[in-house]
Design an enzyme around this catalytic site. Structure first.
Site, mmCIF file in Angstrom:
data_model
loop_
_atom_site.group_PDB
_atom_site.id
_atom_site.type_symbol
_atom_site.label_atom_id
_atom_site.label_comp_id
_atom_site.label_asym_id
_atom_site.label_seq_id
_atom_site.Cartn_x
_atom_site.Cartn_y
_atom_site.Cartn_z
ATOM 1 N N ASP A 70 0.839 -1.207 0.000
ATOM 2 C CA ASP A 70 0.000 0.000 0.000
ATOM 3 C C ASP A 70 0.869 1.250 0.000
ATOM 4 O O ASP A 70 2.083 1.178 0.191
ATOM 5 C CB ASP A 70 -1.015 -0.009 1.158
ATOM 6 C CG ASP A 70 -0.401 -0.300 2.515
ATOM 7 O OD1 ASP A 70 0.839 -0.265 2.636
ATOM 8 O OD2 ASP A 70 -1.166 -0.568 3.456
ATOM 9 N N ASN A 138 -9.306 -1.394 12.679
ATOM 10 C CA ASN A 138 -10.637 -1.444 12.061
ATOM 11 C C ASN A 138 -10.793 -2.653 11.139
ATOM 12 O O ASN A 138 -11.771 -2.758 10.406
ATOM 13 C CB ASN A 138 -10.924 -0.152 11.286
ATOM 14 C CG ASN A 138 -9.983 0.043 10.106
ATOM 15 O OD1 ASN A 138 -9.041 -0.729 9.914
ATOM 16 N ND2 ASN A 138 -10.230 1.067 9.306
ATOM 17 N N HIS A 140 -8.749 -3.495 8.655
ATOM 18 C CA HIS A 140 -8.217 -3.377 7.293
ATOM 19 C C HIS A 140 -6.979 -4.247 7.117
ATOM 20 O O HIS A 140 -6.279 -4.569 8.067
ATOM 21 C CB HIS A 140 -7.949 -1.909 6.917
ATOM 22 C CG HIS A 140 -6.701 -1.301 7.490
ATOM 23 N ND1 HIS A 140 -6.469 0.057 7.482
ATOM 24 C CD2 HIS A 140 -5.606 -1.839 8.088
ATOM 25 C CE1 HIS A 140 -5.291 0.296 8.029
ATOM 26 N NE2 HIS A 140 -4.759 -0.823 8.408
ATOM 27 N N GLU A 145 -9.996 -0.665 3.436
ATOM 28 C CA GLU A 145 -10.764 -0.215 4.591
ATOM 29 C C GLU A 145 -12.157 -0.841 4.546
ATOM 30 O O GLU A 145 -12.666 -1.145 3.463
ATOM 31 C CB GLU A 145 -10.907 1.321 4.527
ATOM 32 C CG GLU A 145 -9.582 2.076 4.458
ATOM 33 C CD GLU A 145 -8.864 2.172 5.803
ATOM 34 O OE1 GLU A 145 -8.953 1.232 6.615
ATOM 35 O OE2 GLU A 145 -8.195 3.178 6.033
HETATM 36 P P1 PGA Z 1 0.696 -1.855 12.708
HETATM 37 O O1 PGA Z 1 -0.258 -1.571 11.470
HETATM 38 O O2 PGA Z 1 1.464 -3.090 12.372
HETATM 39 O O3 PGA Z 1 1.573 -0.642 12.776
HETATM 40 O O4 PGA Z 1 -0.176 -2.039 13.900
HETATM 41 C C1 PGA Z 1 -1.090 -2.559 10.975
HETATM 42 C C2 PGA Z 1 -2.011 -2.017 9.915
HETATM 43 O O5 PGA Z 1 -2.575 -0.915 10.073
HETATM 44 O O6 PGA Z 1 -2.222 -2.713 8.913
#
Ligand code: PGA
Length: 244
Positions: A70, A138, A140, A145
């Site tokens: 992403d 959330n 995702h 999302e």
């Molecule tokens: P994080 O992010 O590993 O920093 O918790 C995960 C994500 O948002 O996909």
């Protein structure tokens, strides 16, 4: 499609070692595997462990083909928030992978054309052998999302307020908050031959449970990964049952 394998580790260090073992076994069988590489905090220990092994000569990831997961929309390469830059620093450069072997997402000009070209590159490469993914609070994966259904392709998306808030962990309170992202679609993630989903800490416990044990639904995009052929959830105890 088999039920996910769930590997619960004592703590973040053990999770990082187990994640490195998992990736190393795939790379041993296929040194030029195609790998989708998440940024975010969770996989950083795993990548650091692979980098140590690369340096020690006990692992060689230099022939991997890397696919970016992403990106923020409208961000320049030199911007410290570039997720392409983060992927290079955390994974590609420590493993001595030539940059020509990295397939990037578009972030500035002709995003729809760049997304279509990206999806063609995945198909030309014969699909993804391993997707290393984190999970957002959330639900995702990448910037898919909620709601994101199983047919979504690589595309530009609007980031949710939760994601924007969570991302200030990486960059601080930026004056110019990035509200849009570009993400590989769920269809590519579900088609990956192996999926490794990593989560750490109590903050992820509820969403990990919803993703693994709740209904499979576009409202929790990570739950759709249960439709992939071979999914491994790698968590520490805090992220699984809240116990240290
Ligand atoms: P994080 O992010 O590993 O920093 O918790 C995960 C994500 O948002 O996909």
């Amino acid at each position: 499609m088999a039920p996910p394998s769930i590997l619960v580790q004592r703590d973040y260090d053990d999770l990082s070692h187990a994640g490195a073992d998992f990736v190393a076994s795939i790379v041993a069988a296929r040194p030029d595997a195609t790998v989708l590489v998440a940024t975010g905090e969770t996989p950083m220990g795993l990548y650091a462990e692979l980098a140590l092994r690369q340096k020690a000569g006990t692992f060689d990831g230099s022939r991997l083909r890397v696919f970016q997961l992403d990106e923020y929309a409208g961000i320049a390469d030199q911007d410290r928030r570039s997720l392409y830059g983060w992927t290079l620093r955390a994974f590609v450069d420590p493993l001595r992978i030539p940059h020509e072997r990295v397939v990037r997402l578009p972030s500035r000009s002709d995003i729809p054309g760049g997304c279509a070209a990206y999806d063609r590159s995945v198909a030309d490469a014969g699909g993804i052998d391993l997707a290393i993914l984190g999970i957002g609070v959330n639900g995702h994966v990448g910037f898919n999302e909620p709601p994101s259904d199983r047919w979504t392709t690589t595309r530009e998306v609007e980031l949710t307020p939760e994601t924007i808030r969570a991302n200030t962990r990486y960059w601080g309170q930026e004056e110019r908050i990035v509200r849009r992202g570009v993400t590989v679609g769920m269809t590519t993630l579900i088609s990956a031959r192996r999926v490794l989903l990593v989560a750490s800490g109590t903050g992820k416990r509820d969403i990990v449970r919803r993703a693994m044990l709740g209904p499979v639904s576009a409202e929790v995009p990570a739950s759709l990964l249960r439709e992939a052929d071979d999914v491994t959830l790698l968590v520490d105890r805090l992220a699984w049952n809240g116990m240290a």
